[in-house]
Structures are given as structure tokens and as C-alpha cells.
Scaffold this motif. Sequence first.
Motif, PDB file in Angstrom:
ATOM      1  N   LEU A  89     -17.550  -5.549 -21.217  1.00  0.00           N
ATOM      2  CA  LEU A  89     -17.191  -6.668 -22.086  1.00  0.00           C
ATOM      3  C   LEU A  89     -18.027  -6.645 -23.363  1.00  0.00           C
ATOM      4  O   LEU A  89     -17.536  -6.964 -24.448  1.00  0.00           O
ATOM      5  N   TYR A  90     -19.289  -6.268 -23.226  1.00  0.00           N
ATOM      6  CA  TYR A  90     -20.151  -6.114 -24.402  1.00  0.00           C
ATOM      7  C   TYR A  90     -19.574  -5.048 -25.336  1.00  0.00           C
ATOM      8  O   TYR A  90     -19.499  -5.251 -26.558  1.00  0.00           O
TER       9      TYR A  90
ATOM     10  N   VAL B 242     -16.477  -4.075 -25.580  1.00  0.00           N
ATOM     11  CA  VAL B 242     -15.245  -4.589 -26.172  1.00  0.00           C
ATOM     12  C   VAL B 242     -15.560  -5.526 -27.332  1.00  0.00           C
ATOM     13  O   VAL B 242     -14.943  -5.454 -28.401  1.00  0.00           O
ATOM     14  N   CYS B 243     -16.526  -6.414 -27.128  1.00  0.00           N
ATOM     15  CA  CYS B 243     -16.869  -7.400 -28.155  1.00  0.00           C
ATOM     16  C   CYS B 243     -17.411  -6.754 -29.430  1.00  0.00           C
ATOM     17  O   CYS B 243     -17.272  -7.307 -30.525  1.00  0.00           O
ATOM     18  N   PHE B 244     -18.015  -5.572 -29.302  1.00  0.00           N
ATOM     19  CA  PHE B 244     -18.580  -4.893 -30.467  1.00  0.00           C
ATOM     20  C   PHE B 244     -17.828  -3.615 -30.809  1.00  0.00           C
ATOM     21  O   PHE B 244     -18.308  -2.803 -31.604  1.00  0.00           O
ATOM     22  N   ASN B 245     -16.627  -3.461 -30.220  1.00  0.00           N
ATOM     23  CA  ASN B 245     -15.715  -2.362 -30.546  1.00  0.00           C
ATOM     24  C   ASN B 245     -16.407  -1.002 -30.503  1.00  0.00           C
ATOM     25  O   ASN B 245     -16.444  -0.265 -31.503  1.00  0.00           O
ATOM     26  N   ILE B 246     -16.948  -0.684 -29.353  1.00  0.00           N
ATOM     27  CA  ILE B 246     -17.575   0.610 -29.148  1.00  0.00           C
ATOM     28  C   ILE B 246     -17.302   1.047 -27.712  1.00  0.00           C
ATOM     29  O   ILE B 246     -17.075   0.197 -26.839  1.00  0.00           O
ATOM     30  N   THR B 247     -17.275   2.340 -27.471  1.00  0.00           N
ATOM     31  CA  THR B 247     -17.036   2.836 -26.119  1.00  0.00           C
ATOM     32  C   THR B 247     -18.348   3.294 -25.494  1.00  0.00           C
ATOM     33  O   THR B 247     -19.345   3.500 -26.196  1.00  0.00           O
ATOM     34  N   THR B 248     -18.318   3.474 -24.188  1.00  0.00           N
ATOM     35  CA  THR B 248     -19.511   3.951 -23.482  1.00  0.00           C
ATOM     36  C   THR B 248     -19.929   5.325 -23.997  1.00  0.00           C
ATOM     37  O   THR B 248     -21.115   5.588 -24.217  1.00  0.00           O
TER      38      THR B 248
END
Length: 328
Positions: free
Chosen positions: A273-274, A276-282
Motif C-alpha cells: 500500500l505504501y 501504491v501511494c507513492f507510485n513505486i514498485t518493489t
Amino acid sequence: MNHQFKKMKMVAEKLITIESTVSSVSVLFIHSALFLVAHFLPSFPLLTLLSISAGVMLLVVGLGRACKKLLGVRGSAPAFVVINILYVWIVYLIVIRPGVSYKLDIVFNSELVILLLGLCRILSSDPGYVAYGYSNPEKLVADPLLDVETPLQESELASCETYKGCASNEESTLLQRIRFCRMCKVYVKGFDHHCPAFGNCIGQKNRVLFITLLVGFILSEASYIACLSQFAKSYTADKDVEKPSYSSTLAGSTMLFSLLQVLWQIVFLMWHLYCVCFNITTDEWINWKRYPEFQLVVQLQLASRTVFTNPYNHGILQNLKHFLKAKE
């Protein structure tokens, strides 16, 4: 479509071959170990039991990996997940269900059915496969590099300079977020990570389904713990025994398993969710030094230093909209 068909066929074969048998044995050993913990340490505090159970599970998993390596066999992670679900479901139907209310029974069984359907869906889902970096073939001009049989390096995909005809920022962004999965040997748009438990890459097209499944796992396990609570109340009311019975011990072992699953899955969900909220992938978070767009060169007095920057972060609301629309 051809790749998806092969993926579905491969998953189906894995679920019915020797790999599923190995996974079944692994599940049996893990739950047997938890049963012993619940049987011999019933009076221990819950936190202590959870700590011991976590240690026992890690030990069993470690020994299992060593044995599989020694015997030259492999297990199937998706089969392991499915068999665990079926094991808990069987315990529920045989032991727990008589002490559970009608409404909670419907809720829990419905959640498990939906969860299994979701697992089948994500096993064969398209995470966003692309051919050698083509995220939008109509906008991109063919590059001679794409004609080679050897896959392009990730550093080449990460830079728009690799492709001729990339004239706009929009096209550059499309190219930059295509990553190579070393497990599946394919390029994936919006690649987040390869999920062994689901036997598939997690990318732009199935990331919503992935997070939905995480929530589904947490809700179903929380419902099972609620069922166990009702069972415990009815069991203590109907039974007057000094030592725990087989049924209560089995219920206790599955409760320990469910609680451990919920704890790590909540942490895992919070991480995604973090992202997603900052538009970055693992993958981008871990390997940002390999992707030029995440590198910002800061000039100091005597030298320069490269720091992390996220060019895709446009605020939480915009990032959430991008996430929900990214399936297309």
C-alpha cells in the motif's frame, strides 16, 4: 495469449505432479510441528507460543529445504498455498464448524471459495507481458536491437536512449517501467516482483488483483480466528476435561498458524500500500541504482553524490488513480 496458455498449462502440471506431493508433505510436517507445540505447551502465554511456533516453522522449513536439496526434488509454492488452505478448511469442517454460528459459517466458507477462485485467476493472469520492451507498438519505432535473440539488458530498457523514435516524455515513461523478470525470463510492464506463492510475476495488469488477494487472505484468516473463538467458548461450556483433547489441540495449532500468517501478511500489505501511494514498485525501490530515472546527481563542494528520487510520484490521490487504472 500463447505465453498465457503455456503458463496455465505449466501451472496445472505443477499442481498434479510430484511437486505437489512434496508440497503436501511440507504442509503435513509444518502443521504436525505446530500440533506438538499446542499439545505440549497449552498453558504458555500466546506471545510465547507465537514466538516458539515461528521458530519451529522456520526450523521445519529449513530442514525441508535441506532434504529436498539432498533428494533432488522441488516443491510447488502455489500448491503449498492451496494445500494449506484446504488443510485449514478440512479442520474447520470436521472440528470447528459445529461450534460456529450460522452467519459466521457462511461468511468464512464464502471467503475461502472466493479466495481459491482468486488464486486460480492470478496463477494464469497476464501481469503485463511485453515483447522486448514494446509497451505500445503503435507509438514506438522499431529498433535494430530488438531483432537479436538475446534479451536486452535491464539497463537498456531503463533508458529511453536505447530506442530510436522515442520523442516524448510519455513514451519515455512507458519504456522506463518495463522490467525483466529473471524467474520467468520475460519483460513485464510495471514489474513489481515475482511471487513464488502465486507462481506468477506481479505487474501492471495484475497488481490490483494481487493486493486484493492479500486483503482476502487477511480477512479469511481473521474470520477463521473468530470461528476458533466461538468454538473455544462452546467447547469449554460443553466439555469438562483437565487435559486438552485432540480437537482442541488441532484447533489451537491452526490458530497459531493463522495468527502467524496474519501478522506477516499485514506487514506485507502495508508495504505494498505504501508503494501504491507513492507510485513505486518493489523492484524499483530495491534496485533504484540500476534505473537512471531514479538517480539524482547532487553537486557538493568537492564532489557529486547520487541520491534517490521518484519521478513517478504525483501525490497520493493521483498515484491511487494511476494504480486503479493501470490494469489496461
